[in-house]
Scaffold this motif. Structure first.
Motif, PDB file in Angstrom:
ATOM      1  N   LYS A 252       0.770  -1.365  -0.306  1.00  0.00           N
ATOM      2  CA  LYS A 252      -0.101  -0.350   0.636  1.00  0.00           C
ATOM      3  C   LYS A 252       0.936   1.384  -0.414  1.00  0.00           C
ATOM      4  O   LYS A 252      -0.088   2.694   0.476  1.00  0.00           O
ATOM      5  CB  LYS A 252      -0.741  -0.244   1.268  1.00  0.00           C
ATOM      6  N   ASN A 253       1.870   1.232   0.153  1.00  0.00           N
ATOM      7  CA  ASN A 253       3.012   2.366   0.199  1.00  0.00           C
ATOM      8  C   ASN A 253       2.653   2.540   1.285  1.00  0.00           C
ATOM      9  O   ASN A 253       3.037   4.665   1.355  1.00  0.00           O
ATOM     10  CB  ASN A 253       3.185   2.829  -1.040  1.00  0.00           C
ATOM     11  N   THR A 254       2.504   2.369   2.799  1.00  0.00           N
ATOM     12  CA  THR A 254       1.759   3.175   3.964  1.00  0.00           C
ATOM     13  C   THR A 254       3.073   2.779   4.622  1.00  0.00           C
ATOM     14  O   THR A 254       3.720   1.493   4.655  1.00  0.00           O
ATOM     15  CB  THR A 254       0.543   3.271   3.675  1.00  0.00           C
ATOM     16  N   VAL A 255       3.213   3.867   5.810  1.00  0.00           N
ATOM     17  CA  VAL A 255       4.145   3.264   6.888  1.00  0.00           C
ATOM     18  C   VAL A 255       3.350   4.118   8.478  1.00  0.00           C
ATOM     19  O   VAL A 255       3.049   5.150   8.580  1.00  0.00           O
ATOM     20  CB  VAL A 255       5.288   3.544   7.062  1.00  0.00           C
ATOM     21  N   THR A 256       2.995   2.881   9.137  1.00  0.00           N
ATOM     22  CA  THR A 256       1.898   3.471  10.059  1.00  0.00           C
ATOM     23  C   THR A 256       3.144   3.098  11.094  1.00  0.00           C
ATOM     24  O   THR A 256       3.975   2.140  11.505  1.00  0.00           O
ATOM     25  CB  THR A 256       0.495   2.245  10.132  1.00  0.00           C
ATOM     26  N   ALA A 257       2.355   4.462  12.512  1.00  0.00           N
ATOM     27  CA  ALA A 257       3.520   4.260  13.576  1.00  0.00           C
ATOM     28  C   ALA A 257       2.140   4.222  14.662  1.00  0.00           C
ATOM     29  O   ALA A 257       1.515   5.151  14.859  1.00  0.00           O
ATOM     30  CB  ALA A 257       4.335   5.715  14.160  1.00  0.00           C
ATOM     31  N   ARG A 258       2.110   3.625  15.480  1.00  0.00           N
ATOM     32  CA  ARG A 258       1.754   3.020  16.653  1.00  0.00           C
ATOM     33  C   ARG A 258       2.127   3.294  17.366  1.00  0.00           C
ATOM     34  O   ARG A 258       3.055   2.160  18.000  1.00  0.00           O
ATOM     35  CB  ARG A 258       0.770   1.407  16.230  1.00  0.00           C
ATOM     36  N   GLY A 259       1.500   3.495  18.953  1.00  0.00           N
ATOM     37  CA  GLY A 259       1.286   3.129  19.972  1.00  0.00           C
ATOM     38  C   GLY A 259       2.065   4.338  20.807  1.00  0.00           C
ATOM     39  O   GLY A 259       3.679   4.174  20.126  1.00  0.00           O
ATOM     40  N   ASN A 260       1.817   5.334  21.141  1.00  0.00           N
ATOM     41  CA  ASN A 260       2.199   6.959  21.353  1.00  0.00           C
ATOM     42  C   ASN A 260       3.157   6.946  20.934  1.00  0.00           C
ATOM     43  O   ASN A 260       4.505   7.850  20.932  1.00  0.00           O
ATOM     44  CB  ASN A 260       3.968   5.691  22.552  1.00  0.00           C
ATOM     45  N   ALA A 261       2.649   7.301  19.254  1.00  0.00           N
ATOM     46  CA  ALA A 261       3.315   7.924  18.573  1.00  0.00           C
ATOM     47  C   ALA A 261       3.268   9.746  18.287  1.00  0.00           C
ATOM     48  O   ALA A 261       2.937  10.143  18.828  1.00  0.00           O
ATOM     49  CB  ALA A 261       2.570   7.501  17.167  1.00  0.00           C
TER      50      ALA A 261
END
Length: 861
Positions: free
Chosen positions: A61-70
């Motif tokens: 999907k050409n995405t990057v996700t920061a998860r948790g206390n980003a």
């Protein structure tokens, strides 16, 4: 999809994100980091730093996700959320859950969901809330915006749809309640570049209730201290002026100077123009204020000399300057000039150099001041402008210059001690001699009438002799140069006795050129023989001050000190008493503060002579619990030579003072302070023959917090009659003030001035008026109206509310004024003040009551 959460946690949960590259996690980065493009907030080379519990890269999907206390940092901006997703294809950042964006100026933007560009400068926000904290006028101000939907444009502008704005804190117990005040608008635009907040289709709400509607208005945001634009209007309502409003406009011409134009439109008189220019320089500041009007209805005011009813143009000029030449020298001026004495009061133009209680006057002065480690220099000039009908300007002196110099040095060996030099030069002139009758029998130069009412003007004497008349100021020129050098040194022997020998030499040179023509000036020599031309005076003195303090420490009962005091001063007799003008030494008060003064006169024009001893003692207690008490008692005795207070000058200074007999009245003081919040002090002067009270003052000031949110002060004063000074009756009164904080936000306050002897003055005025009527039975028969024993001369009562965003106060003020015939009347005013912090403030002042002697006004206000 590659999960890099473990690697991110071990590497400190940091990665670099660029505008053209995918999200990278430390060593796992598939592409090298690149420099960010330049932006308004970021600097060249800034990169986006990301911290989170998990970093997930989705190649499909050409995405990057920061998860948790980003937490994402770009330059000075920080974005925090539960989950942040970056779309590499669109360069958009999607944040969800407890989203918090902190801007470069400290403003905090919160929302449920944000869609932003990768530099956080543009995007959309759902359920937005912004809190901005700034320091303004020495206090911290927090403003809050909220809206269901908002758009962020280029990082400098935020547009709120159906938003609200307030500076009030939300209720801690019930945050869902509306704030005390807020502005609700269909659209709010906050522009950080121009620092403005504009409101479209807006409503002002108080506690959630709409109270005012404005289709559009714009205000500076809280970060702005100076910005061009309209200021809060001032509303005017007066019988003489009509109704209207002043609409000020502020021009921010430069960071260090500005201009405010305040045209006032009043229905009965036309347009009152006002302008103020302010300029701050590196070494100080100055301002200039101009006011003027071409009146359309001059007849609303009394004709001259009672008012300005015969003037079309009226105006004023005011200026103030303060300049610091260096760390020791400063100079400045305060100037007030008016076309007529009633203008400032009639048009309600206020200046801090103008006094309006009892006697209205404007004081203009220019000065140069220098201060050293142990020296002081001051040069001034004064111009006094009387602003009431009964003031005769020709009796007012022009004083220039007044020069004072004070220098202290260590005494030379073997004398030691301290040597002090004092110098003063004063020069003044006036056109007409200021006469005052004894007693004040109501004699005036002339009595013009208007509408059947007589207005006696300019007090004078009926009989011109020393027993019936005083000269408060002599017409002509009066210049005096004075110099005094003194020495003193204290010696303490083994028994604790304190011996302080002292000596001084005082010299004075006078140049008096009296004016004996015009007005009533030629009558002055009929009862006073004064020197003309140059004359001199020399006064040497030697003396000794003796004190023997007995000190005992009683532990928990405190330290007790008993101190007998004796002082003797040997001088020749004062010369030229009653032959020289007395301008600056007319205020003579003999009490505990002047008992041990070397010279008890208040100024340089008089000098005390003869051999005199001052005897007394004091007892004081200081306890470990903080109690302090002090008692002082004593008297002054003339031993030899001429008693300077027994022979009066032009103004009878010295008579009825308590010092005119060989043995003076007794003076005493009692002071008690149980703690630093409560202080009680009492002063008294007792007749030396029968101990009758001739002067008595007592008062208390108290602050009861934190036990009781109350502060108060109360003072009672009694002065026995001084007929030789023009006070035929005793003077007695009470003044009191108090403030009570009902809650941390609500308060009530009040003050009162009670004249207990006003009925005596009223009785005399009636007697004079009735005698004049019997001599010439024309007009209305005078009617005696007894004001009662307790005459409320002045009063203020009110209350208000104050918190972090709002100040509201309402006060009813009764202020004493002196009328043309010398009778005190009361000016009644209602003052409402409302301030909504960051939006503006408004004052509404309305005179009420029906005083028929309002200065210069032909009809009741």
């Amino acid at each position: 999809m590659r999960n890099v959460a473990d690697i991110a946690r071990k590497a400190g949960l940091a990665a670099l994100l660029t505008a053209a590259a995918p999200l990278v996690a430390d060593a796992v980065a598939p592409a090298a980091a690149q420099s960010l493009p330049k932006s308004a907030a970021g600097k060249p080379g800034d990169k986006l730093l990301v911290e989170a519990d998990e970093l997930i890269y989705d190649n499909d999907k050409n995405t990057v996700t920061a998860r948790g206390n980003a937490e994402l940092h770009y330059g000075p901006r920080t974005l925090q959320a539960d989950r942040v997703r970056y779309d590499r294809a669109t360069s958009r950042v999607f944040a969800e859950g407890n989203v918090r964006l902190t801007d470069q100026d400290g403003a905090v933007v919160t929302g449920d969901r944000m869609e932003l560009t990768d530099d956080f400068k543009n995007g959309f926000i759902d359920s937005l809330r912004i809190q901005q904290t700034v320091e303004k006028k020495g206090e911290v101000v927090r403003t809050r915006f909220s809206a269901p939907h908002a758009e962020r444009v280029d990082g400098e502008q935020t547009s709120f749809d159906y938003g609200t704005y307030t500076a009030c804190e939300p209720c801690k117990d019930h945050p869902e309640k509306p704030p005390l005040w807020q502005v609700r608008a269909a659209k709010i635009i906050h522009n950080n570049e121009t620092h403005t907040v504009s409101f479209e289709d807006s409503t002002l709400e108080l506690a959630g209730i709409p109270v005012a509607y404005l289709p559009y208005f714009e205000a500076a945001d809280p970060t702005v201290k100076r910005k061009s634009g309209f200021l809060t209007p001032r509303f005017i309502s007066s019988t003489a002026l009509g109704t209207g409003a002043a609409v000020p406009y502020f021009f921010n011409l430069a960071p260090n100077y500005d201009l405010t134009l305040s045209p006032a439109f009043v229905s009965r008189q036309g347009v009152l123009g006002q302008a103020e220019f302010r300029h701050r320089l590196e070494t100080g500041f100055y301002n200039l204020r101009l006011s003027g009007i071409f009146q359309t209805t001059p007849s609303a005011f009394l004709p001259g000399p009672l008012g300005a009813g015969d003037r079309d143009f009226r105006g004023s000029i005011e200026s103030r300057g303060r300049f610091y030449i260096n760390d020791r020298w400063r100079t400045g001026w305060d100037v007030v000039g008016v076309t007529d004495k009633w203008f400032l009061d009639n048009y309600r133009i206020r200046n801090q150099n103008i006094t309006t209680d009892y006697f209205r006057e404007a004081v203009s002065t220019g000065y140069l001041i220098g201060q050293g480690d142990r020296s002081w220099f001051e040069a001034r000039g004064y111009y006094f402008k009387g602003l009431s009908s009964f003031d005769w300007q020709k009796e007012q002196p022009v004083v220039t210059p007044v020069i004072d110099y004070d220098k202290r040095i260590n005494g030379p060996d073997p004398l030691g001690g301290e040597v002090r030099f004092e110098g003063n030069i004063t020069s003044l002139s006036r056109q007409a001699t200021d006469f005052q009758g004894l007693p004040r029998t109501g004699s005036y130069l002339f009595s013009p009438s208007f509408n059947g009412i007589s207005y006696p003007l300019y007090e004078t004497c009926t009989i011109f002799n020393r027993a019936s008349c005083l000269i408060r100021g002599l017409a002509g020129e009066d210049t005096r140069a004075s110099a005094q050098v003194s020495w003193r040194r204290s010696f303490i022997d083994a028994a604790g006795q304190v011996f302080t020998p002292f000596a001084y030499l005082r010299t004075d040179a006078f140049f008096v050129n009296p004016s004996l023509s015009g007005y009533q000036n030629a009558l002055a020599p009929t009862f006073a023989n004064f020197d003309d031309g140059f004359s001199g005076r020399v006064m040497p003195a030697i003396g000794l001050d003796y004190r023997y303090p007995f000190v005992s420490d009683f532990g928990p009962l405190g330290v007790h000190t008993l101190e007998p005091i004796a002082q003797v001063i040997a001088r020749p007799s004062e010369t030229r008493i009653g032959r020289l003008p007395n301008e600056d030494a007319q205020s003579l008060v003999f009490d505990d503060t002047s008992l041990f003064e070397w010279d008890k006169f208040s100024g340089y024009d008089r000098v005390e002579g003869g051999v005199r001893t001052n005897l007394g003692g004091q007892y004081s207690v200081v306890t470990p619990a903080g109690w302090y008490a002090n008692v002082l008692f004593g008297e002054s005795i003339q031993l030899a030579g001429v008693n300077s207070f027994r022979r009066g000058d032009f103004a009878n200074v010295g008579f009825d003072s308590g010092l005119e007999t060989s043995r003076s009245d007794f003076v005493g003081r009692f002071q008690l302070s149980p703690n630093q919040n409560i202080s009680l002090i009492t002063r008294a002067r007792f007749d030396h023959s029968d101990f009758k009270v001739n002067r008595f003052e007592t008062g208390v000031t108290a602050r009861f917090s934190p036990f009781l949110p109350l502060s108060l002060s109360a003072f009672y004063s009694f002065y026995e009659a001084q007929p030789l000074l023009g006070f035929s009756h005793r003077r007695e009164g009470i003044t009191a003030s108090a403030t009570y904080n009902i809650t941390p936000n609500w308060f009530v306050t009040g003050s009162a001035l009670v004249d207990l002897t006003h009925y005596l003055d009223t009785r005399d005025v009636y007697a004079d008026a009735f005698s004049a009527y019997l001599a010439n039975p024309v007009g209305i028969v005078p009617i005696y109206q007894n004001p009662g024993r307790f005459y409320l001369s002045g009063m203020s009562v009110g209350g208000g509310y104050q918190d972090e965003c709002t100040t509201v106060s309402l006060n009813y003020i009764v202020s004493p004024i002196a009328t043309a015939i010398g009778v005190r009347e009361r000016n009644q005013t209602v003052l409402l003040r409302v301030e909504l912090k960051t939006l503006g403030e408004a004052d509404l002042r309305q005179n009420v009551g029906t005083s028929s002697t309002a200065d210069g006004i032909a009809s009741v206000r």
